[in-house]
Design a protein around this motif. Sequence first.
Motif, PDB file in Angstrom:
ATOM      1  N   VAL A  63       0.617  -1.116   0.282  1.00 38.68           N
ATOM      2  CA  VAL A  63       0.149  -0.151   0.099  1.00 38.68           C
ATOM      3  C   VAL A  63       0.960   1.335   0.128  1.00 38.68           C
ATOM      4  N   GLN A  64       1.591   1.523  -0.563  1.00 34.64           N
ATOM      5  CA  GLN A  64       2.891   2.296  -0.381  1.00 34.64           C
ATOM      6  C   GLN A  64       2.938   3.268  -1.085  1.00 34.64           C
ATOM      7  N   HIS A  65       2.134   2.748  -2.815  1.00 34.75           N
ATOM      8  CA  HIS A  65       1.484   3.627  -3.394  1.00 34.75           C
ATOM      9  C   HIS A  65       0.184   4.591  -3.161  1.00 34.75           C
ATOM     10  N   LEU A  66      -0.104   4.277  -2.085  1.00 32.57           N
ATOM     11  CA  LEU A  66      -1.361   5.199  -1.371  1.00 32.57           C
ATOM     12  C   LEU A  66      -1.066   5.945   0.125  1.00 32.57           C
ATOM     13  N   PRO A  67      -1.999   7.314   0.387  1.00 33.77           N
ATOM     14  CA  PRO A  67      -1.701   8.395   1.356  1.00 33.77           C
ATOM     15  C   PRO A  67      -1.535   7.072   2.670  1.00 33.77           C
ATOM     16  N   ALA A  68      -0.087   7.955   3.156  1.00 31.19           N
ATOM     17  CA  ALA A  68      -0.527   7.002   4.695  1.00 31.19           C
ATOM     18  C   ALA A  68      -0.580   5.619   5.640  1.00 31.19           C
ATOM     19  N   PRO A  69       0.521   5.304   4.192  1.00 28.06           N
ATOM     20  CA  PRO A  69       0.575   3.635   4.046  1.00 28.06           C
ATOM     21  C   PRO A  69       0.781   3.095   6.036  1.00 28.06           C
ATOM     22  N   SER A  70       0.993   3.984   6.247  1.00 25.40           N
ATOM     23  CA  SER A  70       1.486   3.436   7.882  1.00 25.40           C
ATOM     24  C   SER A  70       0.286   3.104   8.358  1.00 25.40           C
ATOM     25  N   TYR A  71      -0.737   4.193   9.009  1.00 26.82           N
ATOM     26  CA  TYR A  71      -1.791   4.165   9.034  1.00 26.82           C
ATOM     27  C   TYR A  71      -3.052   2.927   8.603  1.00 26.82           C
ATOM     28  N   LEU A  72      -2.502   2.678   7.856  1.00 18.60           N
ATOM     29  CA  LEU A  72      -3.480   1.912   6.482  1.00 18.60           C
ATOM     30  C   LEU A  72      -3.294   0.875   7.493  1.00 18.60           C
ATOM     31  N   PHE A  73      -2.335   0.755   7.046  1.00 13.05           N
ATOM     32  CA  PHE A  73      -1.872  -0.762   7.525  1.00 13.05           C
ATOM     33  C   PHE A  73      -1.933  -1.024   8.823  1.00 13.05           C
ATOM     34  N   ALA A  74      -1.745   0.280  10.292  1.00 15.93           N
ATOM     35  CA  ALA A  74      -2.016  -0.561  11.122  1.00 15.93           C
ATOM     36  C   ALA A  74      -3.562  -0.558  11.508  1.00 15.93           C
ATOM     37  N   ILE A  75      -4.962   0.219  10.886  1.00 16.75           N
ATOM     38  CA  ILE A  75      -5.526   0.302  11.105  1.00 16.75           C
ATOM     39  C   ILE A  75      -6.282  -1.396  10.509  1.00 16.75           C
ATOM     40  N   LEU A  76      -6.489  -0.839   9.267  1.00 12.73           N
ATOM     41  CA  LEU A  76      -6.247  -2.263   8.505  1.00 12.73           C
ATOM     42  C   LEU A  76      -6.041  -3.760   8.767  1.00 12.73           C
ATOM     43  N   MET A  77      -5.799  -3.939   9.300  1.00 17.82           N
ATOM     44  CA  MET A  77      -4.325  -5.017  10.645  1.00 17.82           C
ATOM     45  C   MET A  77      -5.226  -4.915  11.481  1.00 17.82           C
ATOM     46  N   ASP A  78      -5.822  -3.937  12.328  1.00 16.86           N
ATOM     47  CA  ASP A  78      -6.335  -4.581  14.071  1.00 16.86           C
ATOM     48  C   ASP A  78      -7.282  -5.525  13.802  1.00 16.86           C
ATOM     49  N   LYS A  79      -6.713  -6.505  15.058  1.00 13.41           N
ATOM     50  CA  LYS A  79      -8.453  -7.053  14.877  1.00 13.41           C
ATOM     51  C   LYS A  79      -9.493  -6.236  15.143  1.00 13.41           C
ATOM     52  N   ARG A  80      -9.309  -5.248  15.865  1.00 16.52           N
ATOM     53  CA  ARG A  80     -10.873  -4.569  16.124  1.00 16.52           C
ATOM     54  C   ARG A  80     -11.297  -4.240  14.356  1.00 16.52           C
ATOM     55  N   ILE A  81     -10.831  -4.265  13.954  1.00 14.49           N
ATOM     56  CA  ILE A  81     -11.486  -3.905  11.748  1.00 14.49           C
ATOM     57  C   ILE A  81     -11.428  -5.156  11.424  1.00 14.49           C
ATOM     58  N   ARG A  82     -10.651  -5.814  11.176  1.00 14.73           N
ATOM     59  CA  ARG A  82     -10.117  -7.008  10.506  1.00 14.73           C
ATOM     60  C   ARG A  82     -11.840  -7.997  11.001  1.00 14.73           C
ATOM     61  N   GLN A  83     -11.471  -7.782  12.225  1.00 12.34           N
ATOM     62  CA  GLN A  83     -12.004  -9.227  13.442  1.00 12.34           C
ATOM     63  C   GLN A  83     -11.431 -10.574  12.291  1.00 12.34           C
TER      64      GLN A  83
END
Length: 86
Positions: A63-83
């Motif tokens: 996701v490096q081509h998208l804005p704020a990739p480290s934040y995208l990763f942190a949110i999308l891979m968090d158990k609260r979001i991905r379940q």
Amino acid sequence: MIGTVWERIKGCEGQVFKQIRGGEFTYKVKGNSIELSRTNYSISKNTFKVALKYVPLENTVPVQHLPAPSYLFAILMDKRIRQNDW
């Protein structure tokens, strides 16, 4: 799928998330985007929709081509979001 994920993101507003390197942040939902606490970046719902094509993520490279990739990763891979979806 973005509808379900976006609802989870909205539901976790104000909670602490952790980046790969340990940085902690929160976010506020503003319409169809989120504003990040540690930077002036915001991430749109559409950016999350694009990023979902790459999950599950092992790191931020896909996701490096998208804005704020480290934040995208942190949110999308968090158990609260991905379940148990990916």
